[in-house]
Design a protein around this motif. Sequence first.
Motif, PDB file in Angstrom:
ATOM      1  N   GLY A  40      80.025  20.816  75.815  1.00  0.00           N
ATOM      2  CA  GLY A  40      78.795  21.646  75.764  1.00  0.00           C
ATOM      3  C   GLY A  40      77.624  21.078  76.429  1.00  0.00           C
ATOM      4  O   GLY A  40      76.910  22.046  77.069  1.00  0.00           O
ATOM      5  N   GLY A  41      77.558  19.578  76.251  1.00  0.00           N
ATOM      6  CA  GLY A  41      76.298  19.087  76.798  1.00  0.00           C
ATOM      7  C   GLY A  41      76.499  19.072  78.369  1.00  0.00           C
ATOM      8  O   GLY A  41      75.629  19.213  79.071  1.00  0.00           O
ATOM      9  N   VAL A  42      77.566  18.691  78.885  1.00  0.00           N
ATOM     10  CA  VAL A  42      77.996  18.981  80.436  1.00  0.00           C
ATOM     11  C   VAL A  42      77.631  20.329  80.800  1.00  0.00           C
ATOM     12  O   VAL A  42      76.994  20.226  82.094  1.00  0.00           O
ATOM     13  CB  VAL A  42      79.355  18.347  80.684  1.00  0.00           C
TER      14      VAL A  42
ATOM     15  N   ARG B  53      70.744  16.894  66.198  1.00  0.00           N
ATOM     16  CA  ARG B  53      71.790  16.723  65.458  1.00  0.00           C
ATOM     17  C   ARG B  53      73.242  17.456  65.936  1.00  0.00           C
ATOM     18  O   ARG B  53      73.506  18.443  65.179  1.00  0.00           O
ATOM     19  CB  ARG B  53      71.336  17.282  64.066  1.00  0.00           C
ATOM     20  N   ASN B  54      73.533  17.127  67.083  1.00  0.00           N
ATOM     21  CA  ASN B  54      74.917  17.667  67.577  1.00  0.00           C
ATOM     22  C   ASN B  54      75.865  16.365  67.538  1.00  0.00           C
ATOM     23  O   ASN B  54      75.605  15.534  67.125  1.00  0.00           O
ATOM     24  CB  ASN B  54      74.792  18.642  68.691  1.00  0.00           C
ATOM     25  N   GLU B  55      76.874  16.625  68.454  1.00  0.00           N
ATOM     26  CA  GLU B  55      77.787  15.546  68.605  1.00  0.00           C
ATOM     27  C   GLU B  55      77.826  14.999  70.041  1.00  0.00           C
ATOM     28  O   GLU B  55      78.946  14.545  70.594  1.00  0.00           O
ATOM     29  CB  GLU B  55      79.127  15.907  68.159  1.00  0.00           C
TER      30      GLU B  55
ATOM     31  N   GLY C  85      78.624  10.505  77.461  1.00  0.00           N
ATOM     32  CA  GLY C  85      78.963  11.495  78.557  1.00  0.00           C
ATOM     33  C   GLY C  85      78.124  12.481  78.802  1.00  0.00           C
ATOM     34  O   GLY C  85      77.481  12.998  79.920  1.00  0.00           O
ATOM     35  N   GLY C  86      77.811  13.182  77.703  1.00  0.00           N
ATOM     36  CA  GLY C  86      76.786  14.246  77.678  1.00  0.00           C
ATOM     37  C   GLY C  86      75.290  13.914  78.190  1.00  0.00           C
ATOM     38  O   GLY C  86      74.878  14.700  78.989  1.00  0.00           O
TER      39      GLY C  86
ATOM     40  N   LYS D 112      75.015  11.037  69.237  1.00  0.00           N
ATOM     41  CA  LYS D 112      75.912   9.876  69.292  1.00  0.00           C
ATOM     42  C   LYS D 112      75.565   9.226  70.733  1.00  0.00           C
ATOM     43  O   LYS D 112      76.431   8.643  71.381  1.00  0.00           O
ATOM     44  CB  LYS D 112      77.300  10.435  69.231  1.00  0.00           C
ATOM     45  N   ILE D 113      74.431   9.038  71.405  1.00  0.00           N
ATOM     46  CA  ILE D 113      74.027   8.553  72.518  1.00  0.00           C
ATOM     47  C   ILE D 113      73.585   6.962  72.159  1.00  0.00           C
ATOM     48  O   ILE D 113      72.754   6.767  71.189  1.00  0.00           O
ATOM     49  CB  ILE D 113      72.852   9.261  73.159  1.00  0.00           C
TER      50      ILE D 113
END
Length: 646
Positions: free
Chosen positions: A309-311, A330-332, A336-337, A360-361
Amino acid sequence: VCVGGFFFLKLKTPPTTLNLAGNQISVRGGEALAEALKVNKTLTTLNLAWNQISIRGGEALAKALKVNKTLTTLNLSVNLISVGGSEAVAEALKVNTTLTALELGGNQISDGGGEALAEGLKVNTTLTTLYLRSNKISDGGAEALAEALKVNKTLTTLYLQSNKISDGGAEALAEALKVNTTLTTLNLSENLISVRRGEALAEALKVNKTLTTLDLSWNKISHEGGVALAEALKVNKTLTTLDLRSNEISDGGAETLAEALKVNTTLTTLDVSWNKISDGGGVALAEALKVNTTLTTLDLYGNQISDGGGVALAEALKVNKTLTTLYLRRNEISDGGGETLAEALKVNTTLTTLDLSWNKISDGGAEVLAEALKVCTGIGIHTEIPIPKIPIPAIPNFGIGWIGFGVPQWHQFRRYTSSDKEYYGLWSYCQDQNVTKVCQRWPTAEKELYNNGTRPHYVSITEALITMGMILLTLGLLVAVIAALIPLLVFLGAAIGIFSFILLLIGLPVFGREANSLSKERGDVQYTHRYGFWLFVPVIILEFLATMFWIGAGILYELYGFGNVSTRGYYTLDKVKRPGNGITGKPRTPMRPTINRAPSSMYQSFASLPSIMQATSVRLNTPQSQMVYNRPPILSIPNRAPYLRI
């Protein structure tokens, strides 16, 4: 002239605004103010929130409203007014021709009060804003208010959040929206609205021509309700803000909302936080952003969007020309994203706020985002520095305390009558006898040291005080670790730290003074070691610092709501890159993100905390009203400098 102490209302040049919120005004004060209002000709705003004027005070003020010709704003929230007082106010609304804003939140007026106010609204021709949050209004009161909306021609803002409105009331309000031509803001958050009535509200939006803000957060409309609202957005031409927080709409609802965004041309703010949206919904919303030309704020806080979703969202940002604020907290999303979003920032020219905190960066993703900021001149960086996971002052204090006062070797002297050395610690007494070291617990040793076996009082005192202090310190460290799961335990850690500090502050000086006395009494002529004495001061200082850490972490959590402050509280620094001057930074006091707090009956439970309410004043977003309410923001997000939160 003085009326019940409120003489300023009859002064020659009295004020136009009077704020008495959060005081201890009871019935008598309310009645005195009411008498003053009957003759006053200048006051336009009166705030009496968080007092105790009760039913009689409410009735007295209602009578004054029938006569007064200048007051436009009245705040009576949290005043124990209940049904009787609200009925009196409703009667006043039938004849009053100046009041435009009325706040009655947190008064438990229930359905009886709601029905009475509805009758008043049918006749009243001036009121534009009515706040009735946290009043135990259920379907009966909502249905009555809905009937009033069908004929009322002036009300523009109605807040009914944190009540007990379920399907019956929601359906009645939906029917009213089909007819009403003036209401622009309707807040139904934290009620009991289910799927079917969400669908009814959606049908109303298809024909309503005036509503611009609808808050349905913290209800139960689920996937089907989200689908119905999405269909309505394809047709509706007026709604600009839609809040669907915490409604379990999931990917299915997000996908249909995305389809609606492709054709909708009016919505500027969409909040779908805490809705179990994963990559499927994130990708769909991203595709919509490539086409949509009006949305400026999208809130996806607390969902399950990962790199997929981030990409997709990053690709959308490369072409989108209107979005200014994107919340992905507060996502995951991992590196990469984060890296693809960084690349998008190099191209995007409109985004001013991007929140990626609590994902999770790692360092790699942060470095790429930092590089992007060197190219991007429109967005700033918001750096959050985590407080260490365990209070640093408490760790050395833990070791120094147990070693310094538990090991006899650290308190050593040589008697003048022999070559023997004597040692003593907090719990034991030792002697060197012909190269052999003999240690005994104090209860045994004292019988040999003193003829009558009387225990030195410093031993009995300090064994209790210091031992308990060190045990509490150990417990405090354990609490700090457990607080990683339960943030509010940080307050327990602070309490434990305070008690530990007090016990050590008393026990350590007693130990030092009396230990010296014992040494002299036993004939001390040579201080071989006195390391333990030198540890008194640092132990006390470190324990004080540990306690201050816990207290500070608790304050940060209570004021700013920064997640788990016992392990990840934040100091903040904004660095904004501006053309011509490079990167500059300035400290900033962070604002509590109240929009992200879990729902609760806060207006009922905060009755004992008026200072909290006084800390936040929000001006109604209504041109006709100038009322300032002491309450947390409901829909609004505080204006901030552009920033990127990592």
